[in-house]
Structures are given as C-alpha cells and as structure tokens.
Design an enzyme around this catalytic site. Structure first.
Site, PDB file in Angstrom:
ATOM      1  N   CYS A  21       0.830  -1.217   0.000  1.00  0.00           N
ATOM      2  CA  CYS A  21       0.000   0.000   0.000  1.00  0.00           C
ATOM      3  C   CYS A  21       0.862   1.264   0.000  1.00  0.00           C
ATOM      4  O   CYS A  21       1.757   1.407   0.830  1.00  0.00           O
ATOM      5  CB  CYS A  21      -0.890  -0.035   1.245  1.00  0.00           C
ATOM      6  SG  CYS A  21      -1.722   1.536   1.587  1.00  0.00           S
ATOM      7  N   TYR A 152      -5.391   6.699  -8.856  1.00  0.00           N
ATOM      8  CA  TYR A 152      -6.612   5.943  -8.505  1.00  0.00           C
ATOM      9  C   TYR A 152      -7.818   6.483  -9.272  1.00  0.00           C
ATOM     10  O   TYR A 152      -8.706   5.736  -9.679  1.00  0.00           O
ATOM     11  CB  TYR A 152      -6.875   6.015  -6.991  1.00  0.00           C
ATOM     12  CG  TYR A 152      -5.972   5.090  -6.186  1.00  0.00           C
ATOM     13  CD1 TYR A 152      -6.421   3.835  -5.786  1.00  0.00           C
ATOM     14  CD2 TYR A 152      -4.685   5.461  -5.836  1.00  0.00           C
ATOM     15  CE1 TYR A 152      -5.611   2.983  -5.057  1.00  0.00           C
ATOM     16  CE2 TYR A 152      -3.860   4.620  -5.109  1.00  0.00           C
ATOM     17  CZ  TYR A 152      -4.325   3.379  -4.725  1.00  0.00           C
ATOM     18  OH  TYR A 152      -3.521   2.528  -4.006  1.00  0.00           O
TER      19      TYR A 152
HETATM   20  N1  LIG Z   1      -7.435   6.237   1.581  1.00  0.00           N
HETATM   21  C1  LIG Z   1      -7.215   5.734   2.899  1.00  0.00           C
HETATM   22  C2  LIG Z   1      -5.724   5.651   3.087  1.00  0.00           C
HETATM   23  C3  LIG Z   1      -5.240   4.305   3.303  1.00  0.00           C
HETATM   24  C4  LIG Z   1      -5.709   3.325   2.247  1.00  0.00           C
HETATM   25  O1  LIG Z   1      -6.437   3.644   1.285  1.00  0.00           O
HETATM   26  N2  LIG Z   1      -5.296   2.100   2.410  1.00  0.00           N
HETATM   27  C5  LIG Z   1      -5.781   1.049   1.551  1.00  0.00           C
HETATM   28  C6  LIG Z   1      -4.691   0.218   0.945  1.00  0.00           C
HETATM   29  S1  LIG Z   1      -3.688   1.056  -0.228  1.00  0.00           S
HETATM   30  C7  LIG Z   1      -6.605   0.099   2.382  1.00  0.00           C
HETATM   31  O2  LIG Z   1      -6.175  -0.339   3.435  1.00  0.00           O
HETATM   32  N3  LIG Z   1      -7.799  -0.213   1.886  1.00  0.00           N
HETATM   33  C8  LIG Z   1      -8.672  -1.131   2.537  1.00  0.00           C
HETATM   34  C9  LIG Z   1      -8.564  -2.471   1.950  1.00  0.00           C
HETATM   35  O3  LIG Z   1      -7.762  -2.661   1.015  1.00  0.00           O
HETATM   36  O4  LIG Z   1      -9.273  -3.381   2.436  1.00  0.00           O
HETATM   37  C10 LIG Z   1      -7.858   6.600   3.914  1.00  0.00           C
HETATM   38  O5  LIG Z   1      -8.513   7.527   3.457  1.00  0.00           O
HETATM   39  O6  LIG Z   1      -7.729   6.350   5.107  1.00  0.00           O
END
Ligand SMILES: N[C@@H](CCC(=O)N[C@@H](CS)C(=O)NCC(=O)O)C(=O)O
Length: 312
Positions: A21, A152
């Site tokens: 990530c 994205y």
């Molecule tokens: N956009 C996130 C930042 C962290 C994020 O997007 N992490 C992703 C991985 S790159 C994540 O854990 N997504 C949940 C998943 O993949 O289940 C936020 O607003 O907190």
C-alpha cells in the site's frame, strides 16, 4: 477515524503497514529514516486480502507475533466492536489493549517527525522543517489530490469521460512536478523532506502497476527523464528502495481489484533491476539528509523478501 491524540511512549505501539500500500509505504520509509524502529514496532500484513481486509498471512501460523491476531480487522473491532470504520492500513495499534489508536495516514508520518522527536536516531533528518511547512503543506496537498489520488482516479473511473479527465489531470501534474525537479534535486531544494516521500511512493508503483492496471499510460515513468532520474535517486537512497517489495505491490493491485482485473493474472514484468541504474542527479548538488546522516542497515526481520527486491 481521526487522530485523537495518543500518548507518545516508546515500545507501546505497533505500526501495521502492508508493503503493497502506498500510504503504508510512506510510514515505513519515514519510520526508517527517523530511526524509530526501537520505539515503534512494525507488523506487516501480506499483499492480498478478502472482503474482511488485510491479514497477517505471511506470519507464522497466520497471526501477528505481537498482536496475536490473524487480521487487522480484529484490532479495529477492539476499538469499536459495533461499527468498525474503514479498515485500512497504515494503522497504529496500542499493544496494551490491542486496539487501533489511529489510521489517519496523512498525520501518522507528520507525528513521527514532530511528536516522536525524543526517540529519533542520532543524525535523523528533519523531514518537516518549520521554515518549509507552509510550502510543504501546499505542495503535499497538490501531490495528494493530483498524483497520489490521481492514479486511482484514472484506475477507478466509471466512464470514458471521467477517465479522460483524470488522465489529463494526472499527467498535467506530473509535467508540473517534473519541471520543478529539473533544477532541484528534491522537491523543496537540497534535502529530502516528507514531500519527497509522498511523491516517491506513487512513482515507484507507476510502471509496475499504474501504467497498466490503472491505464495511466501516456508514458511510463521510465520515459519521463526527470521524474525517472529523481525516483531512482530516491530509490537508491537508504530508507526508500529497501522498503519496496515489487512482488507484493503487483500482487495486491492485480489480485485484490477483481473489478478491473477479473482474471487476477499478475504480470511478470517489468524488469525492476532498472531502478538500480545510474541516475546522474548528484550533479544538481544537495545532500539527501541535510545536516543528518543516512539510516543504517535494515533491521533483521524487516528486510524485503528476496522475490520482491529490485535485484530479484
Ligand atoms: N485512503 C485511505 C488511506 C489508506 C488506504 O487507502 N489504504 C488502503 C490500501 S492502499 C486500504 O487499506 N484499503 C482497505 C482495503 O484494502 O481493504 C484513507 O482515506 O484512510
């Protein structure tokens, strides 16, 4: 989940950060540059996951050795058993009760720089210098909306029109940043700051994932000379490339995003050894760590697995 403030205490917290990530990669880089390894331990979920999000499938028995849980969701449920909010990495977990204290990815690294100062290693660089904060805040906002999120926006566009707009917006920003970096070694001048960390984590994923999977293909990073040299310069700086696992990065995006890659086939290319080629950016002068020094070797047990390294 906001950052409600958690008391700084060495040895109390575990940073959970999947290498795949980009937002989590940031925290791994900053933790290492500042030498916070002894103060804040790290848990590393594997690259792929199901609807219940990240799991510790790479750890022995499939559980994190410190938190003793199989999935990060368990630490979110400890905090709030009724309604786990978005389950994301990076997250900081209190090892006393096993509950997440924050997953505010934009704040975690700034806190590492400002709140955890007493635990920085000797020679730690100042990644968020006071005299640059206004400039950096503005720059990091731009990098976030236009580039970190910009890729994205291309990848998850729901219509041709939305994709077209996102594509132009992303490459306009990359052109702007490239121009800035023509005459400066780093984004704010002669030394690395957090702004460089934030740009790096998107650039290092560009050719391996975003160019194909997210259709950000006006050029590859390796066809944009200034950005490519800048990114290699950082990659070859201790604390950056040694946190990057290309194998995990590719597996995460191509396997988890089934909606945009239904076959879940993970591409074999590109050849990542090009990251180790000469970059020539030293000619611009500057010194990566300013008054500080480079971090030492990666801690045993925290090395990138052989199959994910650029020299794999
Ligand atoms: N956009 C996130 C930042 C962290 C994020 O997007 N992490 C992703 C991985 S790159 C994540 O854990 N997504 C949940 C998943 O993949 O289940 C936020 O607003 O907190």
């Amino acid at each position: 989940m906001g950052d409600e403030g958690y008391p700084v205490e060495s040895g109390r917290y575990r940073l959970v950060a999947a290498r795949a990530c980009p937002w989590a990669n940031r925290t791994l880089i900053v933790r290492r540059l500042l030498g916070l390894e002894d103060a804040i331990s790290v848990g590393l979920p594997g690259p792929t996951h199901d609807a219940d999000s990240w799991t510790f499938d790479l750890d022995e028995g499939g559980v994190d050795p410190v938190l003793q849980i199989p999935r990060i969701k368990d630490a979110y449920l400890k905090r709030d058993p009724n309604s786990p909010h978005g389950i994301t990495v990076p997250a900081i977990v209190d090892t006393r009760d096993g509950a997440v204290v924050t997953n505010d990815f934009a704040q975690i690294t700034l806190d590492f720089s400002t709140e955890w100062k007493e635990f920085h290693r000797e020679g730690a660089p100042d990644l968020y210098p006071e005299h640059l904060r206004d400039e950096m805040d503005q720059l990091m906002r731009y990098i976030y909306t236009e580039i970190n999120n910009g890729v994205y926006r291309c990848g998850f566009a729901g219509s041709q029109e939305a994709y077209n707009d996102a594509f132009h917006r992303l490459f306009d920003a990359l052109d702007t940043i490239s121009e800035r970096l023509e005459t400066r070694r780093y984004l704010t001048g002669d030394h690395i700051t957090e702004a460089d960390v934030r740009l790096f984590t998107t650039l290092v994923r560009f050719d391996a994932v975003y160019h194909g999977h997210f259709k950000t293909n006006r050029q590859k990073l390796s066809e944009m000379p200034v950005l490519w040299a800048y990114a290699r310069d950082l990659f070859q700086t201790p604390g950056f490339g040694d946190t990057v696992d290309f194998d995990q990065i590719k597996k995460h995006y191509y396997i988890v995003h089934k909606d945009i890659n239904p076959t879940q086939i993970v591409p074999l290319g590109p050849d990542n050894s090009v990251w180790l080629s000469e970059h020539g950016r030293g000619a611009l002068g500057g010194s990566p760590f300013g008054e500080g020094t480079a971090p030492g070797p990666v801690r045993p047990g925290e090395e990138v697995r052989p199959e994910g390294r650029a020299d794999a």
